[in-house]
Structures are given as C-alpha cells and as structure tokens.
Scaffold this motif. Structure first.
Motif, short mmCIF file in Angstrom:
data_model
loop_
_atom_site.label_atom_id
_atom_site.label_comp_id
_atom_site.label_asym_id
_atom_site.label_seq_id
_atom_site.Cartn_x
_atom_site.Cartn_y
_atom_site.Cartn_z
N ARG A 70 0.83 -1.21 0.00
CA ARG A 70 0.00 0.00 0.00
C ARG A 70 0.86 1.26 0.00
NH1 ARG A 70 -3.17 -1.45 4.75
NH2 ARG A 70 -4.04 -3.40 4.11
N ALA A 71 1.91 1.25 0.81
CA ALA A 71 2.79 2.41 0.88
C ALA A 71 3.48 2.65 -0.46
CB ALA A 71 3.84 2.22 1.98
N ARG A 72 3.93 1.59 -1.10
CA ARG A 72 4.56 1.74 -2.42
C ARG A 72 3.57 2.28 -3.44
NH1 ARG A 72 7.98 -3.79 -2.24
NH2 ARG A 72 9.81 -2.93 -1.24
N GLU A 73 2.34 1.80 -3.36
CA GLU A 73 1.30 2.27 -4.26
C GLU A 73 1.02 3.75 -4.03
OE1 GLU A 73 -3.19 1.03 -4.48
OE2 GLU A 73 -1.88 -0.68 -4.98
N ASN A 74 0.94 4.15 -2.76
CA ASN A 74 0.71 5.56 -2.44
C ASN A 74 1.86 6.45 -2.90
OD1 ASN A 74 -1.73 4.94 -1.28
ND2 ASN A 74 -0.96 4.91 0.81
N ALA A 76 3.91 5.80 -5.37
CA ALA A 76 3.90 5.82 -6.84
C ALA A 76 2.84 6.78 -7.38
CB ALA A 76 3.66 4.41 -7.38
N THR A 77 1.69 6.85 -6.72
CA THR A 77 0.63 7.74 -7.20
C THR A 77 0.85 9.17 -6.75
OG1 THR A 77 -0.76 7.18 -5.32
CG2 THR A 77 -1.12 5.92 -7.34
N ALA A 78 1.53 9.38 -5.62
CA ALA A 78 1.74 10.73 -5.10
C ALA A 78 2.94 11.42 -5.75
CB ALA A 78 1.93 10.68 -3.60
N THR A 79 3.91 10.68 -6.20
CA THR A 79 5.11 11.26 -6.79
C THR A 79 4.88 11.47 -8.28
OG1 THR A 79 6.42 9.99 -5.21
CG2 THR A 79 7.60 10.95 -7.07
N PRO A 80 4.94 12.74 -8.70
CA PRO A 80 4.76 13.00 -10.13
C PRO A 80 5.97 12.50 -10.92
CG PRO A 80 5.32 15.02 -9.00
CD PRO A 80 5.16 13.95 -7.95
N ASP A 81 5.71 12.06 -12.11
CA ASP A 81 6.79 11.60 -12.98
C ASP A 81 7.48 12.83 -13.58
OD1 ASP A 81 8.51 10.14 -14.46
OD2 ASP A 81 7.00 9.27 -15.81
N ARG A 82 8.70 13.07 -13.19
CA ARG A 82 9.42 14.28 -13.61
C ARG A 82 9.73 14.31 -15.10
NH1 ARG A 82 12.22 17.20 -9.15
NH2 ARG A 82 11.38 16.29 -7.28
N ARG A 83 9.79 13.16 -15.73
CA ARG A 83 10.09 13.15 -17.17
C ARG A 83 8.95 13.74 -17.97
NH1 ARG A 83 11.27 7.01 -17.49
NH2 ARG A 83 9.77 7.19 -15.85
N GLU A 84 7.71 13.58 -17.47
CA GLU A 84 6.56 14.09 -18.19
C GLU A 84 6.18 15.51 -17.77
OE1 GLU A 84 3.33 11.37 -17.89
OE2 GLU A 84 4.55 9.66 -18.51
N ASP A 85 6.77 16.03 -16.70
CA ASP A 85 6.43 17.35 -16.21
C ASP A 85 7.30 18.38 -16.91
OD1 ASP A 85 5.58 19.50 -14.80
OD2 ASP A 85 6.38 18.85 -12.84
#
Length: 90
Positions: A70-74, A76-85
């Motif tokens: 669950r923590a890994r999932e959270n 992964a969803t909370a951290t924006p992907d910097r390559r696409e930003d």
C-alpha cells in the motif's frame, strides 16, 4: 522481489508442531509414570506454543507485506513523474 521458493512453508511448520504436540499428549495419556506424564505434557505445551508463535509471525509478515505494498502504491501515485512534467526541465 525475492523468490518465494526460498521462504519456509509456515503452514507445514505449524502442522508439524501441532502434530508433535498431539503425539506428546497421547504419550502422556498412555504412561503410568507421573513424572514422565508431566514431562510429556510440558513438551506438548511447548510445541503448541511454538505453533502459535509461527502462526502469529506469519500473520505479522502478511500484514507488513500488505502495508508495504500500500505504501509503495501511495508513493507511486503521489510522486509525479518528472520526465513528463515540463516545469521540471526548467
């Protein structure tokens, strides 16, 4: 991730300890020596306790695995992907 085949089979271990507990309980009932009966009953209780410890530990491990997933999932969803930003490039 680690290979599941390297982990001990906790279910089998619990069953083995419970079988030993039952075997010692049966021996205690069959003996006519009071001291030996106490020894066998003590061994039966020890094996039953060990089975309980393994069972509780297995439940804790499963709980930790769930919490970690669950923590890994959270994360992964909370951290924006910097390559696409696009603002991250600046």
């Amino acid at each position: 991730m680690s290979d599941d085949s390297s982990r001990p089979d906790f279910t089998l271990r619990i069953a083995q300890h419970r079988a030993m507990s039952d075997a010692y309980r049966t021996r205690a009932q069959a003996t006519h020596d009071d001291l030996l009966r106490k020894v066998y009953l003590g061994l039966a209780a020890t094996y039953e306790n060990m089975a309980g410890v393994i069972e509780r530990t297995t439940l804790r491990i499963e709980g930790i695995k769930l919490a970690t997933a669950r923590a890994r999932e959270n994360i992964a969803t909370a951290t924006p992907d910097r390559r696409e930003d696009p603002s991250a490039a600046a």
